[in-house]
Each structure stands twice: as structure tokens, then as C-alpha cells.
Design an enzyme around this catalytic site. Structure first.
Site, PDB file in Angstrom:
ATOM      1  N   LEU A 150       0.751  -1.304   0.178  1.00 39.90           N
ATOM      2  CA  LEU A 150       0.122   0.054   0.168  1.00 39.90           C
ATOM      3  C   LEU A 150       0.809   1.395   0.014  1.00 39.90           C
ATOM      4  CD1 LEU A 150      -2.545   1.562   0.354  1.00 39.90           C
ATOM      5  CD2 LEU A 150      -2.479   1.337   2.881  1.00 39.90           C
ATOM      6  N   TYR A 170      -2.755 -10.882  15.385  1.00 37.10           N
ATOM      7  CA  TYR A 170      -2.799 -10.070  14.483  1.00 37.10           C
ATOM      8  C   TYR A 170      -3.845  -9.005  14.535  1.00 37.10           C
ATOM      9  CZ  TYR A 170      -3.141  -7.637   9.837  1.00 37.10           C
ATOM     10  OH  TYR A 170      -3.330  -6.598   9.050  1.00 37.10           O
TER      11      TYR A 170
HETATM   12  N1  LIG Z   1      -2.308  -6.536   2.257  1.00 35.33           N
HETATM   13  C1  LIG Z   1      -3.301  -6.872   2.869  1.00 35.33           C
HETATM   14  O1  LIG Z   1      -4.058  -7.957   2.655  1.00 35.33           O
HETATM   15  C2  LIG Z   1      -4.103  -6.262   4.043  1.00 35.33           C
HETATM   16  C3  LIG Z   1      -5.244  -6.381   4.368  1.00 35.33           C
HETATM   17  C4  LIG Z   1      -6.029  -5.832   5.408  1.00 35.33           C
HETATM   18  C5  LIG Z   1      -5.240  -4.770   6.157  1.00 35.33           C
HETATM   19  N2  LIG Z   1      -3.987  -4.271   5.619  1.00 35.33           N
HETATM   20  C6  LIG Z   1      -3.343  -3.259   6.210  1.00 35.33           C
HETATM   21  O2  LIG Z   1      -2.914  -2.374   5.354  1.00 35.33           O
HETATM   22  C7  LIG Z   1      -1.558  -1.744   5.999  1.00 35.33           C
HETATM   23  C8  LIG Z   1      -0.625  -1.793   4.716  1.00 35.33           C
HETATM   24  O3  LIG Z   1      -0.298  -3.115   4.473  1.00 35.33           O
HETATM   25  P1  LIG Z   1       0.588  -3.734   3.019  1.00 35.33           P
HETATM   26  O4  LIG Z   1      -0.438  -4.640   2.445  1.00 35.33           O
HETATM   27  O5  LIG Z   1       1.243  -2.640   2.635  1.00 35.33           O
HETATM   28  O6  LIG Z   1       1.440  -4.673   3.877  1.00 35.33           O
HETATM   29  P2  LIG Z   1       3.144  -4.898   3.675  1.00 35.33           P
HETATM   30  O7  LIG Z   1       3.376  -4.773   2.087  1.00 35.33           O
HETATM   31  O8  LIG Z   1       3.394  -5.933   4.415  1.00 35.33           O
HETATM   32  O9  LIG Z   1       3.825  -3.301   4.063  1.00 35.33           O
HETATM   33  C9  LIG Z   1       3.752  -3.094   5.555  1.00 35.33           C
HETATM   34  C10 LIG Z   1       5.093  -2.410   5.603  1.00 35.33           C
HETATM   35  O10 LIG Z   1       5.428  -1.732   7.041  1.00 35.33           O
HETATM   36  C11 LIG Z   1       6.722  -1.807   7.111  1.00 35.33           C
HETATM   37  N3  LIG Z   1       6.928  -2.034   8.563  1.00 35.33           N
HETATM   38  C12 LIG Z   1       6.896  -2.859   9.471  1.00 35.33           C
HETATM   39  N4  LIG Z   1       7.386  -2.612  10.612  1.00 35.33           N
HETATM   40  C13 LIG Z   1       7.908  -1.340  10.536  1.00 35.33           C
HETATM   41  C14 LIG Z   1       8.370  -0.278  11.116  1.00 35.33           C
HETATM   42  N5  LIG Z   1       8.703  -0.751  12.778  1.00 35.33           N
HETATM   43  N6  LIG Z   1       8.636   0.985  10.794  1.00 35.33           N
HETATM   44  C15 LIG Z   1       8.541   1.286   9.489  1.00 35.33           C
HETATM   45  N7  LIG Z   1       7.791   0.538   8.879  1.00 35.33           N
HETATM   46  C16 LIG Z   1       7.406  -0.911   9.026  1.00 35.33           C
HETATM   47  C17 LIG Z   1       7.082  -2.927   6.513  1.00 35.33           C
HETATM   48  O11 LIG Z   1       8.532  -2.594   6.095  1.00 35.33           O
HETATM   49  P3  LIG Z   1       9.633  -3.766   5.694  1.00 35.33           P
HETATM   50  O12 LIG Z   1       9.224  -3.727   4.146  1.00 35.33           O
HETATM   51  O13 LIG Z   1      10.884  -3.062   5.895  1.00 35.33           O
HETATM   52  O14 LIG Z   1       9.353  -5.107   6.327  1.00 35.33           O
HETATM   53  C18 LIG Z   1       6.537  -3.242   5.008  1.00 35.33           C
HETATM   54  O15 LIG Z   1       6.802  -2.159   3.857  1.00 35.33           O
HETATM   55  C19 LIG Z   1      -1.263  -2.340   7.174  1.00 35.33           C
HETATM   56  O16 LIG Z   1      -1.747  -1.662   7.950  1.00 35.33           O
HETATM   57  C20 LIG Z   1      -2.023  -3.840   6.932  1.00 35.33           C
HETATM   58  O17 LIG Z   1      -2.395  -4.059   8.205  1.00 35.33           O
HETATM   59  C21 LIG Z   1      -3.431  -5.102   4.746  1.00 35.33           C
HETATM   60  C1  LIG Z   2      -0.868 -19.421   1.173  1.00 39.40           C
HETATM   61  C2  LIG Z   2      -2.236 -20.198   0.965  1.00 39.40           C
HETATM   62  C3  LIG Z   2      -3.022 -19.132   1.537  1.00 39.40           C
HETATM   63  N1  LIG Z   2      -4.279 -19.648   1.277  1.00 39.40           N
HETATM   64  C4  LIG Z   2      -5.603 -18.608   1.823  1.00 39.40           C
HETATM   65  C5  LIG Z   2      -5.716 -18.313   3.107  1.00 39.40           C
HETATM   66  C6  LIG Z   2      -6.050 -16.809   3.032  1.00 39.40           C
HETATM   67  O1  LIG Z   2      -7.401 -16.934   3.129  1.00 39.40           O
HETATM   68  C7  LIG Z   2      -5.648 -16.407   1.835  1.00 39.40           C
HETATM   69  C8  LIG Z   2      -4.699 -15.344   2.052  1.00 39.40           C
HETATM   70  O2  LIG Z   2      -3.637 -15.846   2.623  1.00 39.40           O
HETATM   71  P1  LIG Z   2      -2.375 -14.907   3.166  1.00 39.40           P
HETATM   72  O3  LIG Z   2      -1.696 -14.024   2.088  1.00 39.40           O
HETATM   73  O4  LIG Z   2      -1.684 -15.608   3.986  1.00 39.40           O
HETATM   74  O5  LIG Z   2      -3.280 -13.766   3.921  1.00 39.40           O
HETATM   75  P2  LIG Z   2      -3.752 -13.873   5.484  1.00 39.40           P
HETATM   76  O6  LIG Z   2      -4.951 -14.736   5.610  1.00 39.40           O
HETATM   77  O7  LIG Z   2      -2.849 -13.569   6.506  1.00 39.40           O
HETATM   78  O8  LIG Z   2      -4.708 -12.550   5.036  1.00 39.40           O
HETATM   79  C9  LIG Z   2      -4.675 -11.328   5.681  1.00 39.40           C
HETATM   80  O9  LIG Z   2      -3.432 -10.819   5.407  1.00 39.40           O
HETATM   81  C10 LIG Z   2      -3.734  -9.606   6.335  1.00 39.40           C
HETATM   82  C11 LIG Z   2      -2.367  -8.681   6.387  1.00 39.40           C
HETATM   83  C12 LIG Z   2      -4.676  -8.930   6.207  1.00 39.40           C
HETATM   84  O10 LIG Z   2      -5.109  -7.996   7.375  1.00 39.40           O
HETATM   85  C13 LIG Z   2      -6.161  -9.511   5.779  1.00 39.40           C
HETATM   86  O11 LIG Z   2      -7.209  -8.707   5.273  1.00 39.40           O
HETATM   87  C14 LIG Z   2      -5.897 -10.624   5.089  1.00 39.40           C
HETATM   88  O12 LIG Z   2      -5.845 -10.486   3.772  1.00 39.40           O
HETATM   89  O13 LIG Z   2      -5.299 -17.360   1.089  1.00 39.40           O
HETATM   90  C15 LIG Z   2      -4.767 -20.783   0.648  1.00 39.40           C
HETATM   91  O14 LIG Z   2      -5.835 -21.140   0.843  1.00 39.40           O
HETATM   92  N2  LIG Z   2      -3.627 -21.691   0.396  1.00 39.40           N
HETATM   93  C16 LIG Z   2      -2.422 -21.347   0.590  1.00 39.40           C
HETATM   94  O15 LIG Z   2      -1.493 -22.201   0.343  1.00 39.40           O
END
Ligand SMILES: NC(=O)c1ccc[n+]([C@@H]2O[C@H](COP(=O)([O-])OP(=O)(O)OC[C@H]3O[C@@H](n4cnc5c(N)ncnc54)[C@H](OP(=O)(O)O)[C@@H]3O)[C@@H](O)[C@H]2O)c1
Ligand SMILES: Cc1cn([C@H]2C[C@H](O)[C@@H](COP(=O)(O)OP(=O)(O)O[C@H]3O[C@@H](C)[C@H](O)[C@@H](O)[C@H]3O)O2)c(=O)[nH]c1=O
Length: 307
Positions: A15, A141
Site C-alpha cells: 500500500l 494480528y
Molecule cells: N495486505 C493486505 O491484505 C491487508 C489487508 C488488510 C489490511 N492491511 C493493512 O494495510 C496496511 C498496509 O499493509 P500492506 O498490505 O502494504 O503490507 P506490507 O506490504 O507488508 O507493508 C507493510 C510495511 O510496513 C513496514 N514496517 C513494518 N514494521 C515497520 C516499522 N517498525 N517501521 C516502519 N515500517 C515498518 C514493512 O517494512 P519492511 O518492508 O521493511 O518489512 C512493510 O513495508 C497495514 O496496516 C495492514 O495491516 C493489509
Molecule cells: C498460502 C495460502 C493461502 N491460502 C488462503 C488463506 C487466506 O484466506 C488467503 C490469503 O492468505 P495470506 O496471504 O496468508 O493472507 P492472510 O489470511 O494472512 O490474509 C490477511 O493478510 C492480512 C495482512 C490482512 O489484514 C487480511 O485482510 C488478510 O488479507 O489465502 C490458501 O488457501 N492456500 C495457501 O496455500
């Protein structure tokens, strides 16, 4: 406001990169992207960059003195859901305590705070969820992210927003944690079998839509909680077969399983997903249809799709 100084934390993430890219294209924003690395992992365009670890309150304070942001969008988090259970202290320090420090800095400087949160604050028993549904996380988490939300609410800040989102997919440069969609594309392209759950439902979110939704929220200076995700509620198995269909991969490599197949995985909420009516009506947020979002990701990765 004509000229807005926006601080982005966690800018190297999925993001963070998309939001930095989006805001850097708009003349009304002066953006400082920050992340843990000394240098950015991606092209920050016209934005500035500075290193910042959000668990270090003194560094936050120094950066606020320097940059004096009008707005902070906190995209930093520990997002490896299983890893959060394995490293609880790090998880809490990043997702809960650090948010408290950021909110405190915002309160001192009169900065608006946008905190990004998750569908995992809910138990997944009766999704899709609206903003006023009652949180009840089922894993560490989710608990840490809910504590982050509560730190914002309890901070005494007048001007805050919480943007919750769901299973975000898209691409970026050197991402630490990929997305399930790009992982599926790689596996299916290589003809490797995958086992995918049929009993977890989500409203997958295209990262560029989320970045645009946050930009709309900044533009309208909205406060409170907003659900910003895709509109289509699908099982992860349906998501995987749609990926196969869009990219012309053989769906026979996808074996349907239930969550108990992954014995060592921490529990996930079964049915989340969001009702996005508030974002649609108040922000003019209109998400890309799922197939279209998947096609866009495929095209970025050089994969021929069904259109
Ligand atoms: N991805 C999803 O499916 C999903 C779904 C729901 C909500 N969210 C929320 O969306 C937001 C953005 O997540 P994202 O998807 O962009 O995940 P992401 O790709 O894992 O990005 C999170 C970033 O946070 C950084 N970070 C971790 N610890 C830190 C610290 N102490 N200081 C500064 N940076 C730090 C990580 O840095 P490094 O790269 O150095 O590790 C990483 O680049 C988060 O709040 C997450 O909880 C994500
Ligand atoms: C790796 C894998 C995942 N999955 C499924 C489980 C999950 O429902 C989905 C996504 O898996 P993961 O990427 O491990 O994500 P996760 O289940 O950890 O997903 C979460 O990530 C958090 C950071 C967000 O806050 C949440 O919104 C959510 O997206 O895929 C399979 O069915 N088979 C697989 O082999």
C-alpha cells in the site's frame, strides 16, 4: 487546503508504494515517504524519502520537527499473520504501541492521522461488515490491529480516520510480503499444484483502488471509520479459479480444501468482507471489478489475459 504536507510511513510496502505513487502525481500534495530502509526500494517520483522505524519515538519526534506534516498516513504494520503469533512482542510494538507514539506526535503537532486497519478485527462469523459492526478478533494480528485502532481513538486527537481494508492485491517493487494473487499467478504459471480454502470469504481489494480511496478521504478531510475494499464477496477458492480463468491457466492445479488442511496456520476469520456503501456515497469510491483488477495485475506482470 491547497498545499498538504503528507507523511507516509511503511512506504516500502504494497500500500505504501501505491499511495506514494498516487499522491506524488497530484500537485496539491508535498509527500515525504518513509520506511525502515536507508533508501527507498521503489521509484518515489517527486516525493522525498527519509528512513523511519515507527517503533522509535525519538525518531518520530525528530521527523515531525523537520517535516511538520499536516497529515500522516500510517501504512506500516507487521502483516505476516502467522508471524505475528510467533513474534508477539514485535507485533504489538509495531501494530499497537507504535500507533500510540504516532498519534501522540500528531496530537502535539495538530497533524491529522489516517490509520490503516483490517477486516481481521472482526471474527468473520457474519460478514460482510459495515463500519459500526462490533470487532472481535480471532488471532493475535487482529488483536494488535484493534489495539492500534483504539490507540488512535484514545489519543485525544480531534482529527483522525481509520481506513479498514481486506485482502489487498497488486504489485510493487521488492515487496517483503507478496500477495496471494501474485503468488497464485506465479504458481499456476509454473504448473505447480496449490491447495486453496473454500471456507474463507473476502472482498479482495485492488491496491490502486485503496490508494485512490485514501486520497479521496484526504481530499474531503473525512474523519471516523471507513471500509474501503472491493465489492465482490468471494471464497479464496473462487478467487483462485478466477485468477486461473483470467490468465488462461489450468484450474486443475487448484485443489479445494478447508482451513483445517493448514494444520499449523493460526485461525483466520471465516467470512469477512465489507459493505462499502459509506465510502461509495461519501468519498465517491468505486472499486475496480475483480476480474478487471486481476487483469491489470496480470498485465503488469506480463501475463496474457482473457481480454
Ligand atoms: N495486505 C493486505 O491484505 C491487508 C489487508 C488488510 C489490511 N492491511 C493493512 O494495510 C496496511 C498496509 O499493509 P500492506 O498490505 O502494504 O503490507 P506490507 O506490504 O507488508 O507493508 C507493510 C510495511 O510496513 C513496514 N514496517 C513494518 N514494521 C515497520 C516499522 N517498525 N517501521 C516502519 N515500517 C515498518 C514493512 O517494512 P519492511 O518492508 O521493511 O518489512 C512493510 O513495508 C497495514 O496496516 C495492514 O495491516 C493489509
Ligand atoms: C498460502 C495460502 C493461502 N491460502 C488462503 C488463506 C487466506 O484466506 C488467503 C490469503 O492468505 P495470506 O496471504 O496468508 O493472507 P492472510 O489470511 O494472512 O490474509 C490477511 O493478510 C492480512 C495482512 C490482512 O489484514 C487480511 O485482510 C488478510 O488479507 O489465502 C490458501 O488457501 N492456500 C495457501 O496455500
Amino acid at each position: 487546503m491547497l498545499y498538504n504536507r503528507v507523511l507516509i510511513t511503511g512506504a516500502n510496502g504494497l500500500l505504501g508504494q501505491a499511495l506514494t505513487r498516487r499522491l506524488s502525481q497530484l500537485p496539491e500534495y508535498d509527500v515525504l515517504a518513509t520506511a525502515r530502509d536507508d533508501t527507498p526500494r521503489f521509484d518515489t517520483g517527486s516525493c522525498g524519502y527519509a528512513p523511519l522505524d515507527i517503533t522509535q519515538p525519538d525518531d518520530i519526534a525528530a521527523l515531525f520537527e523537520d517535516f511538520t506534516p499536516n497529515v500522516l498516513v500510517n501504512c506500516a504494520a507487521m502483516t505476516d499473520v502467522d508471524g505475528c503469533t510467533d513474534a508477539k512482542d514485535d507485533c504489538w510494538a509495531t501494530n499497537a504501541t507504535a500507533v500510540q507514539h504516532l498519534a501522540e506526535a500528531c496530537r502535539r503537532h495538530g497533524t491529522r492521522l489516517v490509520q490503516v486497519s483490517t477486516d481481521f478485527v472482526f471474527d468473520g462469523e457474519d460478514g460482510p461488515y459495515a463500519e459500526d459492526a462490533r470487532p472481535n478478533p480471532v488471532n493475535y494480528y487482529g488483536r494488535s490491529k484493534l489495539a492500534g485502532e483504539n490507540a488512535v481513538r484514545a489519543s485525544g486527537l480531534a482529527n483522525w480516520a481509520i481506513v479498514r481494508t481486506v485482502l489487498v492485491y497488486g504489485t510493487g517493487t521488492d515487496l517483503g510480503r507478496g500477495t496471494i494473487v501474485t503468488w497464485l499467478m506465479q504458481k499456476l504459471a509454473a504448473g505447480e499444484p496449490v491447495h486453496i480454502v473454500t471456507d474463507q470469504w473476502r472482498t479482495p481489494t485492488y491496491v490502486n483502488d485503496l490508494a485512490r480511496g485514501i486520497e479521496r478521504l484526504l481530499h474531503y478531510e473525512k474523519t471516523g471509520v471507513y471500509h474501503i475494499s472491493g465489492r465482490e464477496l468471494v471464497s479464496i477458492y473462487d478467487l483462485a479459479t478466477t485468477v486461473a480463468d483470467v490468465c488462461n491457466y489450468d484450474p486443475d492445479f487448484i485443489t479445494p480444501v478447508t482451513s483445517d488442511y493448514f494444520e499449523n496456520a493460526v485461525p483466520r476469520p471465516p467470512r469477512t468482507g465489507f459493505i462499502i456503501l459509506k465510502a461509495e456515497t461519501e468519498l465517491g469510491y468505486h472499486p475496480t471489478p475483480l476480474r478487471e483488477g486481476l487483469r491489470a495485475v496480470g498485465s503488469t506482470l506480463g501475463i496474457a489475459s482473457d481480454s
